[in-house]
Design a protein around this motif. Structure first.
Motif: not given
Length: 121
Positions: A46-58
């Motif tokens: 979940x931590x790695x996925x959340x970081x990638x999600x937030x990067x994608x949104x950014x």
């Protein structure tokens, strides 16, 4: 209405766009933790996925000429609601303006553990 697209975020998994701009509002489709370079879900939970999600949104925010401070509403989906604290710790590093938000437990496409969509003003 204008379509927002960046190659720095994943290609949509279906017949939808990364985002749509309507006047000053931007509606960003739900993003999961896919690395746009590989087209695959990142590993690491979940931590790695959340970081990638937030990067994608950014990256989509940048393409739309917006920033995290412009986010008015977030809808967050978690495969396991028990991941709420771990998700919040990372989400809070990006979204410091405290927009309105809903968080639900859900089955997410591609076996993802996290999905986030945004409405931006």
């Amino acid at each position: 209405m204008e379509t927002v697209y960046t190659p720095n975020a994943p290609e949509p998994l279906g017949p939808y766009s990364q985002a749509k701009k309507v006047g000053d509002l931007v509606f960003i489709s739900g993003q999961i933790g896919i690395d746009p370079k590989t087209g695959k879900l990142v590993e690491g939970g979940v931590a790695a996925e959340t970081k990638q999600v937030m990067t994608n949104l950014g990256e989509i925010l940048k393409a739309a000429g917006k920033s995290w401070d412009d986010v008015a509403k977030a809808t967050c989906l978690l495969k396991h609601i028990d991941d709420f604290s771990a998700f919040n710790a990372i989400y809070g590093e990006y979204v410091t303006s405290k927009p309105a938000r809903s968080t639900f437990a859900a089955t997410i496409p591609a076996g993802a553990m996290v999905e986030v969509e945004l409405i931006v003003g």
